[in-house]
Write an enzyme that holds these catalytic residues in place. Structure first.
Site, PDB file in Angstrom:
ATOM      1  N   TYR A 131       2.795  22.763  35.355  1.00  0.00           N
ATOM      2  CA  TYR A 131       3.945  23.528  34.864  1.00  0.00           C
ATOM      3  C   TYR A 131       5.189  23.296  35.726  1.00  0.00           C
ATOM      4  CZ  TYR A 131       0.320  26.195  32.338  1.00  0.00           C
ATOM      5  OH  TYR A 131      -0.734  26.579  31.555  1.00  0.00           O
TER       6      TYR A 131
ATOM      7  N   HIS B 147      -7.806  21.585  34.907  1.00  0.00           N
ATOM      8  CA  HIS B 147      -6.957  21.875  33.750  1.00  0.00           C
ATOM      9  C   HIS B 147      -7.460  21.229  32.456  1.00  0.00           C
ATOM     10  CE1 HIS B 147      -2.513  22.964  32.714  1.00  0.00           C
ATOM     11  NE2 HIS B 147      -3.330  23.286  31.749  1.00  0.00           N
TER      12      HIS B 147
END
Length: 268
Positions: A57, A118
């Site tokens: 992010y 992830h």
């Protein structure tokens, strides 16, 4: 706030906030990261304590600064972050250790509550090495829980072959458009907590039906949808840049959906 107990005994808030567009130009995932993050400040003021972040992010340092500067004590926060499944972070155990150490630095803390892989790591040797580093930091107390994200049955089976510590969670897409029922059943059988990303996604006709159900509870359709998930043990991490919506998304603990209404939502 209500909590769910993970398979290692750690308690996790059943509602958290995503951060993938927080602090970015035009609230765009790919936007430039700014120097302030009012959405997170607002979420903390409203009572959110579970913060879902990720290295990819690009705003870990900003999120970490806001958390560190807030009046919320560290022990009340539940910080999740994720290691990307690309060479920079998983090419060696040293690379994975460096990534974890950097995340600890970004969050200005000596431990993370939850660390996830992830996305699936296709190379089985790299998966094994990465998980072994996760276990190493878990045993050292620097990670309170470890888990995965976007893993399907085959990837979970690969992990089971060598994992000494079972994943505490699998963060996957769970919503009315992508209910993921088969994988949810597997996670329940395995004792792995499902965490829903994108929990608010609906078709127009589904939203209308949810709004109708919500009327008898004096709640919005979005609240009905989130309540449906948490009533069946799914952790949700909705995200909004709007304070009113943030407040609604956490205002879920003063009503209970009837069995009839749960069935209505399931049939959508």
């Amino acid at each position: 706030m209500e909590y769910i107990t993970l398979n290692n005994g750690l308690k996790m808030p059943i509602v958290g906030t995503g951060t993938n567009t927080y602090g970015k130009e035009n609230n765009d995932y790919n936007g430039e990261v700014k120097n302030e993050i009012p959405e997170l400040v607002s979420a903390l003021e409203l009572g959110y304590r579970s913060i879902d972040a990720a290295i990819s992010y690009r705003n870990e340092e900003l999120v970490g600064r806001v958390l560190a500067e807030s009046t919320v004590p560290r022990e009340e926060l539940f910080i999740t972050t994720k290691i990307p499944a690309n060479e920079e972070y998983i090419s060696s155990k040293e690379a994975t250790r460096a990534a974890i150490d950097n995340s600890l630095k970004n969050f200005r803390t000596d431990y993370l509550d939850l660390l996830l892989i992830h996305h699936p790591i296709e190379d089985k040797e790299q998966l094994k090495n990465t998980w072994e580093v996760f276990e190493e930091y878990y045993e050292a107390g620097k990670l309170k829980a470890i888990g995965v994200s976007n893993f399907g049955k085959n990837q979970l089976d690969d992990l089971k072959k060598f994992a000494k510590v079972k994943p505490a969670v699998n963060q996957i897409q769970i919503n009315l458009k992508e209910p993921n029922k088969e994988l949810l059943a597997i996670l329940e059988e395995e004792g792995i907590t499902p965490v829903a990303w994108g929990p608010m996604k609906t078709e127009a006709h589904q939203q209308e039906a949810l709004d109708e159900i919500g009327k008898s509870y004096k709640k919005y359709g979005a609240q009905v949808l989130l309540k449906y998930q948490i009533q069946r043990g799914v952790v949700v991490i909705p995200k909004s840049h709007n304070r009113e919506n943030q407040a609604a998304n956490i205002d879920l603990f003063d009503f209970e959906l009837s069995a009839e209404d749960v069935e209505k939502v399931e049939n959508l």
